[in-house]
Design a protein around this motif. Structure first.
Motif, PDB file in Angstrom:
ATOM      1  N   ARG A  77       0.938  -1.101   0.014  1.00  0.00           N
ATOM      2  CA  ARG A  77       0.095  -0.028   0.054  1.00  0.00           C
ATOM      3  C   ARG A  77       0.953   1.245   0.076  1.00  0.00           C
ATOM      4  NH1 ARG A  77      -5.218   1.243   3.829  1.00  0.00           N
ATOM      5  NH2 ARG A  77      -5.701   3.447   3.181  1.00  0.00           N
ATOM      6  N   GLU A  78       1.709   1.320   0.924  1.00  0.00           N
ATOM      7  CA  GLU A  78       2.645   2.442   1.066  1.00  0.00           C
ATOM      8  C   GLU A  78       3.368   2.909  -0.664  1.00  0.00           C
ATOM      9  OE1 GLU A  78       6.783   4.277   3.203  1.00  0.00           O
ATOM     10  OE2 GLU A  78       6.039   2.324   3.493  1.00  0.00           O
ATOM     11  N   THR A  79       3.916   1.767  -1.074  1.00  0.00           N
ATOM     12  CA  THR A  79       4.416   2.031  -2.645  1.00  0.00           C
ATOM     13  C   THR A  79       3.551   2.526  -3.406  1.00  0.00           C
ATOM     14  OG1 THR A  79       6.026   0.268  -2.050  1.00  0.00           O
ATOM     15  CG2 THR A  79       5.630   0.881  -4.426  1.00  0.00           C
ATOM     16  N   ALA A  80       2.225   1.999  -3.611  1.00  0.00           N
ATOM     17  CA  ALA A  80       1.295   2.222  -4.503  1.00  0.00           C
ATOM     18  C   ALA A  80       0.717   3.568  -4.304  1.00  0.00           C
ATOM     19  CB  ALA A  80      -0.037   1.501  -4.290  1.00  0.00           C
ATOM     20  N   GLU A  81       0.652   3.930  -2.758  1.00  0.00           N
ATOM     21  CA  GLU A  81       0.040   5.234  -2.838  1.00  0.00           C
ATOM     22  C   GLU A  81       1.288   6.432  -2.852  1.00  0.00           C
ATOM     23  OE1 GLU A  81      -1.509   5.521   1.426  1.00  0.00           O
ATOM     24  OE2 GLU A  81      -3.355   4.924   0.656  1.00  0.00           O
ATOM     25  N   THR A  82       2.508   6.105  -2.639  1.00  0.00           N
ATOM     26  CA  THR A  82       3.475   7.123  -2.896  1.00  0.00           C
ATOM     27  C   THR A  82       3.741   7.441  -4.230  1.00  0.00           C
ATOM     28  OG1 THR A  82       4.934   6.292  -0.843  1.00  0.00           O
ATOM     29  CG2 THR A  82       5.817   7.488  -2.539  1.00  0.00           C
ATOM     30  N   VAL A  83       3.624   6.473  -5.186  1.00  0.00           N
ATOM     31  CA  VAL A  83       3.970   6.574  -6.632  1.00  0.00           C
ATOM     32  C   VAL A  83       2.648   7.246  -7.215  1.00  0.00           C
ATOM     33  CG1 VAL A  83       4.294   5.367  -8.686  1.00  0.00           C
ATOM     34  CG2 VAL A  83       5.372   4.612  -6.763  1.00  0.00           C
ATOM     35  N   ALA A  84       1.457   7.117  -6.647  1.00  0.00           N
ATOM     36  CA  ALA A  84       0.142   7.401  -7.148  1.00  0.00           C
ATOM     37  C   ALA A  84       0.109   8.898  -6.866  1.00  0.00           C
ATOM     38  CB  ALA A  84      -1.091   6.608  -6.885  1.00  0.00           C
ATOM     39  N   ARG A  85       0.658   9.186  -5.734  1.00  0.00           N
ATOM     40  CA  ARG A  85       0.534  10.650  -5.521  1.00  0.00           C
ATOM     41  C   ARG A  85       1.694  11.437  -6.152  1.00  0.00           C
ATOM     42  NH1 ARG A  85      -2.761  11.566  -1.380  1.00  0.00           N
ATOM     43  NH2 ARG A  85      -3.192   9.641   0.049  1.00  0.00           N
ATOM     44  N   GLU A  86       3.088  10.814  -6.412  1.00  0.00           N
ATOM     45  CA  GLU A  86       3.779  11.754  -7.443  1.00  0.00           C
ATOM     46  C   GLU A  86       3.195  11.746  -8.620  1.00  0.00           C
ATOM     47  OE1 GLU A  86       7.492  13.145  -8.797  1.00  0.00           O
ATOM     48  OE2 GLU A  86       6.513  12.902  -6.694  1.00  0.00           O
ATOM     49  N   VAL A  87       2.532  10.660  -9.375  1.00  0.00           N
ATOM     50  CA  VAL A  87       2.034  11.033 -10.425  1.00  0.00           C
ATOM     51  C   VAL A  87       0.899  12.237 -10.407  1.00  0.00           C
ATOM     52  CG1 VAL A  87       0.352   9.977 -12.207  1.00  0.00           C
ATOM     53  CG2 VAL A  87       2.318   8.502 -11.214  1.00  0.00           C
ATOM     54  N   LEU A  88       0.092  12.125  -9.428  1.00  0.00           N
ATOM     55  CA  LEU A  88      -0.946  13.105  -9.519  1.00  0.00           C
ATOM     56  C   LEU A  88      -0.298  14.568  -9.216  1.00  0.00           C
ATOM     57  CD1 LEU A  88      -3.609  11.467  -7.015  1.00  0.00           C
ATOM     58  CD2 LEU A  88      -3.781  11.892  -9.518  1.00  0.00           C
ATOM     59  N   THR A  89       0.883  14.714  -8.728  1.00  0.00           N
ATOM     60  CA  THR A  89       1.509  15.797  -8.539  1.00  0.00           C
ATOM     61  C   THR A  89       2.175  16.373  -9.764  1.00  0.00           C
ATOM     62  OG1 THR A  89       2.420  15.400  -6.299  1.00  0.00           O
ATOM     63  CG2 THR A  89       3.701  16.952  -7.415  1.00  0.00           C
ATOM     64  N   LEU A  90       2.453  15.623 -10.676  1.00  0.00           N
ATOM     65  CA  LEU A  90       2.982  15.747 -12.085  1.00  0.00           C
ATOM     66  C   LEU A  90       1.620  16.146 -13.023  1.00  0.00           C
ATOM     67  CD1 LEU A  90       5.294  12.754 -12.593  1.00  0.00           C
ATOM     68  CD2 LEU A  90       5.944  15.208 -11.907  1.00  0.00           C
ATOM     69  N   CYS A  91       0.633  15.783 -12.747  1.00  0.00           N
ATOM     70  CA  CYS A  91      -0.652  15.954 -13.569  1.00  0.00           C
ATOM     71  C   CYS A  91      -0.901  17.670 -13.552  1.00  0.00           C
ATOM     72  CB  CYS A  91      -1.939  15.258 -13.203  1.00  0.00           C
ATOM     73  SG  CYS A  91      -1.708  13.590 -13.494  1.00  0.00           S
ATOM     74  N   GLN A  92      -1.501  18.090 -14.802  1.00  0.00           N
ATOM     75  CA  GLN A  92      -1.720  19.391 -14.895  1.00  0.00           C
ATOM     76  C   GLN A  92      -3.263  19.313 -15.056  1.00  0.00           C
ATOM     77  OE1 GLN A  92       0.262  21.174 -18.377  1.00  0.00           O
ATOM     78  NE2 GLN A  92       2.233  21.184 -17.225  1.00  0.00           N
ATOM     79  N   PRO A  93      -4.051  20.385 -14.278  1.00  0.00           N
ATOM     80  CA  PRO A  93      -5.565  20.255 -14.613  1.00  0.00           C
ATOM     81  C   PRO A  93      -6.063  20.062 -15.912  1.00  0.00           C
ATOM     82  CG  PRO A  93      -4.799  22.146 -13.202  1.00  0.00           C
ATOM     83  CD  PRO A  93      -3.410  21.446 -13.877  1.00  0.00           C
ATOM     84  N   SER A  94      -5.084  20.674 -16.898  1.00  0.00           N
ATOM     85  CA  SER A  94      -5.902  20.502 -18.310  1.00  0.00           C
ATOM     86  C   SER A  94      -5.164  19.372 -19.142  1.00  0.00           C
ATOM     87  CB  SER A  94      -5.484  21.905 -19.175  1.00  0.00           C
ATOM     88  OG  SER A  94      -3.754  22.068 -19.012  1.00  0.00           O
ATOM     89  N   ASP A  95      -4.372  18.524 -18.361  1.00  0.00           N
ATOM     90  CA  ASP A  95      -3.679  17.651 -19.094  1.00  0.00           C
ATOM     91  C   ASP A  95      -3.347  16.385 -17.907  1.00  0.00           C
ATOM     92  OD1 ASP A  95      -2.395  15.757 -20.874  1.00  0.00           O
ATOM     93  OD2 ASP A  95      -0.952  17.138 -21.559  1.00  0.00           O
ATOM     94  N   SER A  96      -4.176  15.668 -17.902  1.00  0.00           N
ATOM     95  CA  SER A  96      -3.913  14.446 -16.704  1.00  0.00           C
ATOM     96  C   SER A  96      -3.925  12.971 -17.315  1.00  0.00           C
ATOM     97  CB  SER A  96      -4.865  14.666 -15.858  1.00  0.00           C
ATOM     98  OG  SER A  96      -6.289  14.468 -16.197  1.00  0.00           O
ATOM     99  N   ARG A  97      -3.695  12.864 -18.431  1.00  0.00           N
ATOM    100  CA  ARG A  97      -3.558  11.506 -19.227  1.00  0.00           C
ATOM    101  C   ARG A  97      -2.338  10.943 -18.997  1.00  0.00           C
ATOM    102  NH1 ARG A  97      -4.762  11.180 -25.285  1.00  0.00           N
ATOM    103  NH2 ARG A  97      -5.593   9.192 -24.552  1.00  0.00           N
ATOM    104  N   VAL A  98      -2.362   9.478 -18.143  1.00  0.00           N
ATOM    105  CA  VAL A  98      -1.424   8.879 -17.460  1.00  0.00           C
ATOM    106  C   VAL A  98      -1.501   7.506 -18.356  1.00  0.00           C
ATOM    107  CG1 VAL A  98      -0.420   7.739 -15.642  1.00  0.00           C
ATOM    108  CG2 VAL A  98      -1.756  10.020 -15.529  1.00  0.00           C
ATOM    109  N   ALA A  99      -0.227   6.878 -18.784  1.00  0.00           N
ATOM    110  CA  ALA A  99      -0.266   5.399 -19.453  1.00  0.00           C
ATOM    111  C   ALA A  99       0.495   4.557 -18.374  1.00  0.00           C
ATOM    112  CB  ALA A  99       0.548   5.271 -20.460  1.00  0.00           C
TER     113      ALA A  99
END
Length: 241
Positions: A77-99
């Motif tokens: 859980r810690e790993t998944a949440e840490t990486v997920a929060r990093e991805v969300l930090t990188l997202c922009q409001p107008s462009d949040s597409r992730v592969a």
């Protein structure tokens, strides 16, 4: 994976085993264990309430059973949440597409943290077809056999190659190049530490201080590599010797 056939008294699992005219029948205990195993195998990957945190409103992500034949090992859980929060930090409001390439745990946690984020899961395991248009079948042996609309469509690409081999990483790197936007993409790679030099050579990635972990305790050292400096996040880039 739990072996349902491993019982102290296996002879008790068969009723009338000595009667050649009757087909063997499973005991009620074995049937119950089999049903539980099948339910685990087909359990959806999504979000469900955590019974230990009902009052706090916290939710636990429910994951399908790992298929070790497909080299599946889910993050803790810690790993998944840490990486997920990093991805969300990188997202922009107008462009949040992730592969997400071969990392369904991350897909589930991204959806848990932000239901509106557009995430494409590229996976070989067709159990994940339940996610509808979020799912794309992916065979790393055919790195660019993907829908044309995915080409250069993602600012953020996260990959977890299924095997710790140079050949596998080389092919996954081709897929990353296919999906990512040239010169303006954030790349995150979760794989064994033995791939450090290959990751740097193929994609210019460097290891971060953060150490990914899995629910199943693996013997190989896993690392998180990025093509950007995360600053104070993810433990920062590891200093080069």
């Amino acid at each position: 994976m739990e072996d349902l056939g491993d019982h102290p008294n296996p002879q008790n699992d068969v009723v009338d085993a000595d009667d050649d005219d009757d087909p063997p029948m499973l005991s009620s205990e074995t049937l119950s264990a089999l049903k539980e195993f099948l339910a685990q195998q087909n359990r959806p990957l999504g979000v469900e309430p955590d019974p230990d945190n009902v009052e706090s409103g916290e939710e636990e992500v429910a994951l399908m059973a790992e298929d070790w034949k497909l080299s599946q090992f889910w993050y803790d859980r810690e790993t998944a949440e840490t990486v997920a929060r990093e991805v969300l930090t990188l997202c922009q409001p107008s462009d949040s597409r992730v592969a997400c390439i071969a990392c369904p745990t991350l897909y589930a946690y991204l959806k848990k943290l932000n239901h509106n984020i557009a995430v494409q899961l590229l996976e070989y395991d067709k159990r994940f077809e339940q996610h509808g248009t979020d799912f794309t079948f992916y065979d790393y042996n055919r790195p660019e056999e993907l829908p044309s609309e995915l080409k250069h469509a993602y600012r953020i690409v996260v990959a977890d190659p299924p095997y710790l081999s140079k050949e596998c990483l080389e092919k996954v790197a081709q897929t990353i190049s296919f999906l990512s936007r040239p010169q303006e993409s954030y790349l995150l790679l979760l794989t064994g530490g033995v791939q450090k030099d290959t990751a740097a050579e193929l994609m210019g990635l460097r290891p971060c201080g953060f150490r990914p972990r899995h629910s199943s305790k693996l013997g190989n050292e896993f690392r998180l590599f990025t093509n950007y400096d995360p600053g104070n996040r993810l433990g920062g880039w590891e200093q080069e010797d």
